[in-house]
Design a protein around this motif. Structure first.
Motif, PDB file in Angstrom:
ATOM      1  N   MET A   1      -7.036  -7.071   7.934  1.00 14.15           N
ATOM      2  CA  MET A   1      -7.068  -6.388   6.637  1.00 14.15           C
ATOM      3  C   MET A   1      -7.994  -5.182   6.709  1.00 14.15           C
ATOM      4  N   ALA A   2      -7.707  -4.169   5.874  1.00 10.71           N
ATOM      5  CA  ALA A   2      -8.530  -2.974   5.866  1.00 10.71           C
ATOM      6  C   ALA A   2      -9.906  -3.268   5.289  1.00 10.71           C
ATOM      7  N   THR A   3     -10.948  -2.731   5.942  1.00 11.54           N
ATOM      8  CA  THR A   3     -12.305  -2.885   5.425  1.00 11.54           C
ATOM      9  C   THR A   3     -12.466  -2.128   4.120  1.00 11.54           C
ATOM     10  N   HIS A   4     -11.885  -0.937   4.069  1.00 11.52           N
ATOM     11  CA  HIS A   4     -11.916  -0.109   2.870  1.00 11.52           C
ATOM     12  C   HIS A   4     -10.477   0.240   2.495  1.00 11.52           C
ATOM     13  N   PRO A   5      -9.854  -0.556   1.635  1.00 10.72           N
ATOM     14  CA  PRO A   5      -8.453  -0.299   1.277  1.00 10.72           C
ATOM     15  C   PRO A   5      -8.266   1.103   0.697  1.00 10.72           C
ATOM     16  N   LEU A   6      -7.186   1.734   1.089  1.00  6.28           N
ATOM     17  CA  LEU A   6      -6.866   3.086   0.662  1.00  6.28           C
ATOM     18  C   LEU A   6      -5.586   3.095  -0.167  1.00  6.28           C
ATOM     19  N   THR A   7      -5.405   4.168  -0.915  1.00  4.01           N
ATOM     20  CA  THR A   7      -4.097   4.465  -1.480  1.00  4.01           C
ATOM     21  C   THR A   7      -3.404   5.392  -0.502  1.00  4.01           C
ATOM     22  N   VAL A   8      -2.355   4.889   0.139  1.00  2.00           N
ATOM     23  CA  VAL A   8      -1.692   5.600   1.231  1.00  2.00           C
ATOM     24  C   VAL A   8      -0.319   6.071   0.768  1.00  2.00           C
ATOM     25  N   LEU A   9      -0.088   7.369   0.840  1.00  6.43           N
ATOM     26  CA  LEU A   9       1.228   7.930   0.581  1.00  6.43           C
ATOM     27  C   LEU A   9       1.983   8.028   1.902  1.00  6.43           C
ATOM     28  N   VAL A  10       3.181   7.475   1.946  1.00  4.90           N
ATOM     29  CA  VAL A  10       4.016   7.552   3.141  1.00  4.90           C
ATOM     30  C   VAL A  10       5.166   8.508   2.854  1.00  4.90           C
ATOM     31  N   VAL A  11       5.223   9.587   3.620  1.00  6.53           N
ATOM     32  CA  VAL A  11       6.265  10.600   3.482  1.00  6.53           C
ATOM     33  C   VAL A  11       7.260  10.393   4.621  1.00  6.53           C
ATOM     34  N   GLY A  12       8.522  10.214   4.255  1.00  3.63           N
ATOM     35  CA  GLY A  12       9.521   9.760   5.222  1.00  3.63           C
ATOM     36  C   GLY A  12       9.614   8.243   5.196  1.00  3.63           C
ATOM     37  N   ALA A  13       9.348   7.668   4.029  1.00  8.41           N
ATOM     38  CA  ALA A  13       9.156   6.219   3.908  1.00  8.41           C
ATOM     39  C   ALA A  13      10.402   5.397   4.188  1.00  8.41           C
ATOM     40  N   THR A  14      11.594   5.959   4.009  1.00  9.95           N
ATOM     41  CA  THR A  14      12.806   5.166   4.248  1.00  9.95           C
ATOM     42  C   THR A  14      13.379   5.377   5.650  1.00  9.95           C
ATOM     43  N   GLY A  15      12.692   6.164   6.473  1.00  9.77           N
ATOM     44  CA  GLY A  15      13.125   6.347   7.853  1.00  9.77           C
ATOM     45  C   GLY A  15      12.758   5.158   8.718  1.00  9.77           C
ATOM     46  N   SER A  16      13.191   5.176   9.967  1.00 10.76           N
ATOM     47  CA  SER A  16      13.009   4.018  10.835  1.00 10.76           C
ATOM     48  C   SER A  16      11.534   3.763  11.153  1.00 10.76           C
ATOM     49  N   ILE A  17      10.725   4.809  11.213  1.00 13.00           N
ATOM     50  CA  ILE A  17       9.287   4.639  11.410  1.00 13.00           C
ATOM     51  C   ILE A  17       8.596   4.459  10.072  1.00 13.00           C
ATOM     52  N   GLY A  18       8.995   5.231   9.085  1.00  9.55           N
ATOM     53  CA  GLY A  18       8.354   5.167   7.773  1.00  9.55           C
ATOM     54  C   GLY A  18       8.386   3.783   7.163  1.00  9.55           C
ATOM     55  N   ARG A  19       9.507   3.086   7.306  1.00  7.22           N
ATOM     56  CA  ARG A  19       9.599   1.737   6.749  1.00  7.22           C
ATOM     57  C   ARG A  19       8.574   0.818   7.388  1.00  7.22           C
ATOM     58  N   LEU A  20       8.378   0.977   8.685  1.00  7.79           N
ATOM     59  CA  LEU A  20       7.398   0.147   9.385  1.00  7.79           C
ATOM     60  C   LEU A  20       5.977   0.538   9.012  1.00  7.79           C
ATOM     61  N   VAL A  21       5.745   1.820   8.767  1.00  7.23           N
ATOM     62  CA  VAL A  21       4.422   2.267   8.304  1.00  7.23           C
ATOM     63  C   VAL A  21       4.099   1.643   6.949  1.00  7.23           C
ATOM     64  N   VAL A  22       5.081   1.641   6.052  1.00  4.77           N
ATOM     65  CA  VAL A  22       4.877   1.028   4.734  1.00  4.77           C
ATOM     66  C   VAL A  22       4.482  -0.438   4.894  1.00  4.77           C
ATOM     67  N   ALA A  23       5.241  -1.170   5.698  1.00  8.29           N
ATOM     68  CA  ALA A  23       4.957  -2.603   5.895  1.00  8.29           C
ATOM     69  C   ALA A  23       3.605  -2.818   6.554  1.00  8.29           C
ATOM     70  N   GLU A  24       3.273  -2.010   7.544  1.00 14.40           N
ATOM     71  CA  GLU A  24       1.996  -2.144   8.252  1.00 14.40           C
ATOM     72  C   GLU A  24       0.822  -1.855   7.319  1.00 14.40           C
ATOM     73  N   ALA A  25       0.945  -0.813   6.530  1.00 14.82           N
ATOM     74  CA  ALA A  25      -0.140  -0.455   5.620  1.00 14.82           C
ATOM     75  C   ALA A  25      -0.359  -1.537   4.567  1.00 14.82           C
ATOM     76  N   ILE A  26       0.719  -2.101   4.055  1.00 13.52           N
ATOM     77  CA  ILE A  26       0.594  -3.196   3.090  1.00 13.52           C
ATOM     78  C   ILE A  26      -0.067  -4.402   3.766  1.00 13.52           C
ATOM     79  N   ALA A  27       0.365  -4.711   4.973  1.00 10.15           N
ATOM     80  CA  ALA A  27      -0.223  -5.843   5.699  1.00 10.15           C
ATOM     81  C   ALA A  27      -1.706  -5.640   5.949  1.00 10.15           C
TER      82      ALA A  27
END
Length: 266
Positions: A1-27
């Motif tokens: 888990m993040a030590t200091h949680p951020l509000t992260v904007l993902v640009v390209g969020a529905t792309g093949s990498i972006g979707r994984l970035v969204v999931a990773e950041a939430i995790a």
């Protein structure tokens, strides 16, 4: 888990990498805001925990709500055609337009993680000048004055199942134009992009990302720490070949850089 949680904007969020970035950041415990053009598509492809924000990177006026209050922005843009989806309009102008929207946003400057490509410094038209436009997007980010990490991944998901040992390279010297330059799993690209947002050692670094035989590293900190920082004020990454002189660039590109630099010093 993040030590200091951020509000992260993902640009390209529905792309093949972006979707994984969204999931990773939430995790990792971050609050994730996903920029989407099609709300139905976003709801279908992205976790319910992601906040969906409508916007189009080719239209800067639609991005203000998305960037407002973001602590960090991950850019995983990828063009797939011509016209409004060309490398110039998406890979390059999409980054420029996000930076433009940030210029009128209140709050602390966000940290940036930009995904481009291994071979970004190749001067070749074999990809329809895609790599040159990606390199120009890197230059915009470096000129912005924001804290950034630029990741140049190798070929997606073409590594073997026993090739998960991540390797960070600098100088962009692998130029076969094919998988021989290096491969890496999409999930590992996402992991590196998200980790860079909170790793002090990743600040203002640019590197190529590939995988070799071996196990995935548990801690990315030492890999970031071993990198050289980009020279302050430089448009290009440390060790990059100086083969794209600014005075030979299109006037509109030079104008964009000057605008971004002016904002950074205002």
């Amino acid at each position: 888990m993040a030590t200091h949680p951020l509000t992260v904007l993902v640009v390209g969020a529905t792309g093949s990498i972006g979707r994984l970035v969204v999931a990773e950041a939430i995790a990792r415990g971050h609050t994730v805001r996903a920029l989407i053009r099609d709300r139905a598509k976003g709801a279908r492809l992205l976790p319910a925990d992601a906040e969906l924000v409508a916007g189009d990177v080719t239209q800067p006026e639609t991005l203000r709500e998305a960037v407002a209050g973001a602590d960090a922005i991950v850019l995983t843009l990828g063009s797939f055609g011509t016209g409004s989806s060309s490398p110039q309009m998406v890979d390059y102008a999409g980054v420029r337009n996000v930076l433009t929207a940030l210029a009128s946003s209140d709050g602390a400057p966000p940290r940036i993680a930009l995904m481009t490509s291994i071979g970004a410094t190749i001067r070749s038209s074999s990809y329809g000048h895609l790599l040159e436009w990606k390199r120009r997007s890197e230059r915009l980010v470096r000129a912005s004055g924001l804290t950034y990490t630029i990741v140049r991944p190798g070929w997606f998901d073409m590594n073997g199942p026993d090739e998960r040992q991540l390797v960070f390279l600098q100088g962009d010297r692998r130029r076969s134009g094919g998988p021989a330059d290096g491969c890496v799993a999409r999930a590992d690209i996402a992991r590196v992009l998200v980790a860079a947002l909170t790793a002090p050692e990743a600040a203002d670094r640019t590197f190529e990302l590939v995988a070799e035989q071996g196990a995935a590293p548990g801690d990315l900190g030492p890999l970031f720490a071993a990198l050289d920082q980009d020279p302050p004020g430089s448009l290009d990454a440390v060790c990059d070949e100086a083969n794209m002189p600014l005075d030979a660039e299109p006037q509109r590109v030079r104008d964009d850089l000057e605008t971004v630099r002016t904002r950074a010093t205002a």
